[in-house]
Design a protein around this motif. Structure first.
Motif, PDB file in Angstrom:
ATOM      1  N   MET A 136      12.085  -6.857  12.381  1.00 39.33           N
ATOM      2  CA  MET A 136      11.705  -6.265  11.338  1.00 39.33           C
ATOM      3  C   MET A 136      11.733  -7.040  10.137  1.00 39.33           C
ATOM      4  SD  MET A 136      10.520  -3.311  11.468  1.00 39.33           S
ATOM      5  CE  MET A 136       9.987  -2.416   9.849  1.00 39.33           C
ATOM      6  N   ASN A 137      11.465  -8.059  10.318  1.00 39.57           N
ATOM      7  CA  ASN A 137      11.499  -9.411   9.312  1.00 39.57           C
ATOM      8  C   ASN A 137      10.992  -9.217   8.293  1.00 39.57           C
ATOM      9  OD1 ASN A 137       9.271 -10.583  10.400  1.00 39.57           O
ATOM     10  ND2 ASN A 137      10.062 -11.087  11.842  1.00 39.57           N
ATOM     11  N   LYS A 138      10.561 -10.254   7.264  1.00 36.81           N
ATOM     12  CA  LYS A 138      10.567 -10.193   5.975  1.00 36.81           C
ATOM     13  C   LYS A 138       8.672 -10.475   6.542  1.00 36.81           C
ATOM     14  CE  LYS A 138      10.213 -11.755   1.239  1.00 36.81           C
ATOM     15  NZ  LYS A 138      10.795 -12.714   0.507  1.00 36.81           N
ATOM     16  N   LYS A 139       8.209 -10.767   6.682  1.00 37.08           N
ATOM     17  CA  LYS A 139       6.926 -11.308   7.158  1.00 37.08           C
ATOM     18  C   LYS A 139       6.298  -9.962   7.946  1.00 37.08           C
ATOM     19  CE  LYS A 139       3.243 -13.990   9.415  1.00 37.08           C
ATOM     20  NZ  LYS A 139       3.534 -15.293  10.947  1.00 37.08           N
ATOM     21  N   VAL A 140       6.789  -9.081   8.988  1.00 40.92           N
ATOM     22  CA  VAL A 140       6.105  -8.471   9.110  1.00 40.92           C
ATOM     23  C   VAL A 140       5.963  -7.184   8.656  1.00 40.92           C
ATOM     24  CG1 VAL A 140       6.824  -6.435  10.810  1.00 40.92           C
ATOM     25  CG2 VAL A 140       7.401  -8.540  12.530  1.00 40.92           C
ATOM     26  N   ARG A 141       7.026  -6.586   7.820  1.00 44.10           N
ATOM     27  CA  ARG A 141       7.098  -5.351   6.807  1.00 44.10           C
ATOM     28  C   ARG A 141       6.531  -6.001   5.857  1.00 44.10           C
ATOM     29  NH1 ARG A 141      13.269  -7.293   6.613  1.00 44.10           N
ATOM     30  NH2 ARG A 141      12.596  -7.778   4.340  1.00 44.10           N
ATOM     31  N   VAL A 142       6.178  -7.214   5.273  1.00 48.27           N
ATOM     32  CA  VAL A 142       4.764  -6.806   4.410  1.00 48.27           C
ATOM     33  C   VAL A 142       3.511  -7.462   5.148  1.00 48.27           C
ATOM     34  CG1 VAL A 142       3.606  -9.073   3.090  1.00 48.27           C
ATOM     35  CG2 VAL A 142       5.930  -9.002   2.855  1.00 48.27           C
ATOM     36  N   GLN A 143       4.037  -8.307   6.683  1.00 53.66           N
ATOM     37  CA  GLN A 143       1.804  -6.704   7.516  1.00 53.66           C
ATOM     38  C   GLN A 143       2.269  -5.679   6.924  1.00 53.66           C
ATOM     39  OE1 GLN A 143       2.797  -9.746  10.621  1.00 53.66           O
ATOM     40  NE2 GLN A 143       1.839 -11.564   9.504  1.00 53.66           N
ATOM     41  N   LEU A 144       3.069  -5.156   7.372  1.00 49.94           N
ATOM     42  CA  LEU A 144       2.685  -4.236   7.569  1.00 49.94           C
ATOM     43  C   LEU A 144       2.179  -2.539   6.420  1.00 49.94           C
ATOM     44  CD1 LEU A 144       6.349  -2.904  10.101  1.00 49.94           C
ATOM     45  CD2 LEU A 144       3.567  -2.461  11.016  1.00 49.94           C
ATOM     46  N   VAL A 145       3.594  -3.397   5.745  1.00 45.78           N
ATOM     47  CA  VAL A 145       2.817  -2.440   3.896  1.00 45.78           C
ATOM     48  C   VAL A 145       1.510  -2.881   3.744  1.00 45.78           C
ATOM     49  CG1 VAL A 145       3.137  -2.641   1.445  1.00 45.78           C
ATOM     50  CG2 VAL A 145       4.617  -2.747   2.982  1.00 45.78           C
ATOM     51  N   CYS A 146       0.565  -3.287   3.747  1.00 45.52           N
ATOM     52  CA  CYS A 146      -0.739  -4.928   3.694  1.00 45.52           C
ATOM     53  C   CYS A 146      -0.934  -3.788   4.192  1.00 45.52           C
ATOM     54  CB  CYS A 146      -0.434  -6.249   4.039  1.00 45.52           C
ATOM     55  SG  CYS A 146       0.577  -7.167   2.301  1.00 45.52           S
ATOM     56  N   GLY A 147      -0.758  -3.193   5.740  1.00 48.44           N
ATOM     57  CA  GLY A 147      -2.012  -2.982   6.279  1.00 48.44           C
ATOM     58  C   GLY A 147      -2.301  -1.457   6.554  1.00 48.44           C
ATOM     59  N   ALA A 148      -1.140  -0.571   5.709  1.00 49.05           N
ATOM     60  CA  ALA A 148      -2.052   0.570   5.602  1.00 49.05           C
ATOM     61  C   ALA A 148      -2.372   0.318   3.816  1.00 49.05           C
ATOM     62  CB  ALA A 148       0.043   1.178   5.396  1.00 49.05           C
ATOM     63  N   CYS A 149      -2.229  -0.569   2.744  1.00 48.13           N
ATOM     64  CA  CYS A 149      -2.727  -0.142   1.528  1.00 48.13           C
ATOM     65  C   CYS A 149      -4.512  -1.147   2.434  1.00 48.13           C
ATOM     66  CB  CYS A 149      -2.097  -1.467   1.101  1.00 48.13           C
ATOM     67  SG  CYS A 149      -0.690  -1.406  -0.283  1.00 48.13           S
ATOM     68  N   SER A 150      -4.386  -1.867   3.245  1.00 47.14           N
ATOM     69  CA  SER A 150      -5.374  -2.162   3.625  1.00 47.14           C
ATOM     70  C   SER A 150      -6.598  -0.697   4.459  1.00 47.14           C
ATOM     71  CB  SER A 150      -5.805  -3.735   4.157  1.00 47.14           C
ATOM     72  OG  SER A 150      -5.680  -4.642   4.065  1.00 47.14           O
ATOM     73  N   ILE A 151      -6.404  -0.275   4.738  1.00 49.59           N
ATOM     74  CA  ILE A 151      -6.306   0.989   5.590  1.00 49.59           C
ATOM     75  C   ILE A 151      -7.061   1.780   4.514  1.00 49.59           C
ATOM     76  CG2 ILE A 151      -6.148   3.189   6.936  1.00 49.59           C
ATOM     77  CD1 ILE A 151      -4.605   1.565   8.691  1.00 49.59           C
ATOM     78  N   GLY A 152      -6.489   2.519   3.544  1.00 53.16           N
ATOM     79  CA  GLY A 152      -6.219   3.082   2.203  1.00 53.16           C
ATOM     80  C   GLY A 152      -7.735   2.295   1.476  1.00 53.16           C
ATOM     81  N   LEU A 153      -7.662   1.184   0.997  1.00 53.47           N
ATOM     82  CA  LEU A 153      -8.595   0.498   0.366  1.00 53.47           C
ATOM     83  C   LEU A 153     -10.209   0.826   0.980  1.00 53.47           C
ATOM     84  CD1 LEU A 153      -6.784  -2.255  -0.547  1.00 53.47           C
ATOM     85  CD2 LEU A 153      -7.627  -0.576  -2.195  1.00 53.47           C
ATOM     86  N   ILE A 154     -10.153   0.398   2.413  1.00 47.94           N
ATOM     87  CA  ILE A 154     -11.389   0.689   3.324  1.00 47.94           C
ATOM     88  C   ILE A 154     -12.251   2.249   3.040  1.00 47.94           C
ATOM     89  CG2 ILE A 154     -12.250   0.634   5.412  1.00 47.94           C
ATOM     90  CD1 ILE A 154     -10.207  -1.337   5.977  1.00 47.94           C
ATOM     91  N   VAL A 155     -11.091   3.317   3.441  1.00 41.16           N
ATOM     92  CA  VAL A 155     -11.534   4.570   4.025  1.00 41.16           C
ATOM     93  C   VAL A 155     -11.703   5.262   2.396  1.00 41.16           C
ATOM     94  CG1 VAL A 155     -10.935   6.353   4.008  1.00 41.16           C
ATOM     95  CG2 VAL A 155      -9.952   4.620   5.491  1.00 41.16           C
TER      96      VAL A 155
END
Length: 309
Positions: A136-155
């Motif tokens: 759970m390093n910083k890069k992974v954390r940011v990627q997971l949050v960006c992934g959650a936001c991206s799914i929200g935007l696409i839907v």
């Protein structure tokens, strides 16, 4: 936008809580108080996580992201609802309605997937504790949050574009905000395809995260039960209790609202369910994480102590 009868629809009018006309002032005071508590609670959580170095961990990073998302989510719905209750502004422009629906869907779905990410974080922390900070390093954390936001935007883009392509013939929205189904009901044409799309998306964005959270907790519980000491098991369960409470209420309310048959409930029942996930659930996050979480409470006491000293 023109309806099939040639009428130009420029705005919608919320019917809101018209069934509770005699109690609208009471509802206004109640919802305003809950809204202030929600805002204050989420702002405190974000601030305390930012200033207290003890909370600079992946778990609290995700919690701060959830609190930020919940804050914006409530800003989209509740101020307009409160103004409707006191009769200040019952109408909303077509563009305003589309924007409200867009942000509601975006942040609602982002919240669902952030809770899933937090479940994965708890899985890694308990099942792979020695590799937790590496995974759970910083890069992974940011990627997971960006992934959650991206799914929200696409839907949100998919849902809003499909709804606002419809021709509208009526203007009275039987709700207190621009939710998908109440707005679709204003269309002049058959909306079966749109309703099927809404159900498919609802299943995907609710059942998928719920399934992932369920798998995480099956693995978490199986690992906790292998811990030799009772104190160790208790401590491990305690780190998951707050998240699990929020998950059950959040997914429970959303599932009742969006996975139920179309005409199962009356309008008043639908509005009560909507109040639960737009007003009550966002308040639950700060309440649970401040009252049930020892680390957050300790951080608050430290912050208060530093201010007083």
């Amino acid at each position: 936008m023109k309806g099939e009868n040639g009428t130009l629809i420029l705005e919608f009018v919320f019917q809101g809580f018209s069934s509770f006309h005699e109690h609208q002032l009471t509802l206004f005071v109640l919802f305003l108080a809950l809204y202030i508590l929600t805002l204050a609670g989420n702002i405190i959580i974000v601030a305390i996580i930012r200033i207290d170095h003890h909370l600079h961990t992946p778990m609290y990073f995700f919690l701060s992201m959830l609190s930020t998302s919940e804050t914006v989510y409530t800003l989209v719905i509740i101020p307009k609802m409160l103004s409707n209750l006191v009769g200040m502004s019952l109408s909303i422009s077509l563009a305003g309605c589309a924007m409200q629906m867009f942000f509601f869907v975006t942040f609602g779905i982002t919240n669902c997937f952030l809770l899933t990410v937090m479940g994965y974080d708890r899985y890694v922390a308990i099942c792979n504790p020695l590799r937790y900070t590496v995974i759970m390093n910083k890069k992974v954390r940011v990627q997971l949050v960006c992934g959650a936001c991206s799914i929200g935007l696409i839907v949100a883009i998919t849902q809003v574009s499909s709804v606002f392509r419809l021709p509208f013939c009526a203007t009275k929205v039987a709700h207190f905000f621009c939710d998908i189904r109440p707005v679709m009901k204003l269309s002049c044409i058959n909306t079966t395809i749109n309703e099927i799309l809404t159900v498919i998306i609802s299943v995907l964005v609710l059942v998928t995260p719920m399934g992932l959270v369920f798998i995480s907790y099956v693995l978490i519980i199986s690992t906790i039960l292998k811990i030799a000491s009772a104190e160790g098991r208790k401590k491990a369960f305690a780190t998951c209790a707050s998240h699990l409470t929020v998950v059950i209420v959040h997914y429970g309310c959303a599932s009742i609202a969006y996975l139920k048959p179309k005409s199962e409930n009356t309008r008043d029942q639908d509005q009560l369910i909507s109040v639960t996930y737009t007003v009550i659930t966002p308040l639950l996050n700060p309440v649970v994480y401040t009252l049930r979480n020892k680390e957050v409470k300790d951080a608050l006491y430290r912050a208060i102590g530093n201010k007083l000293s």
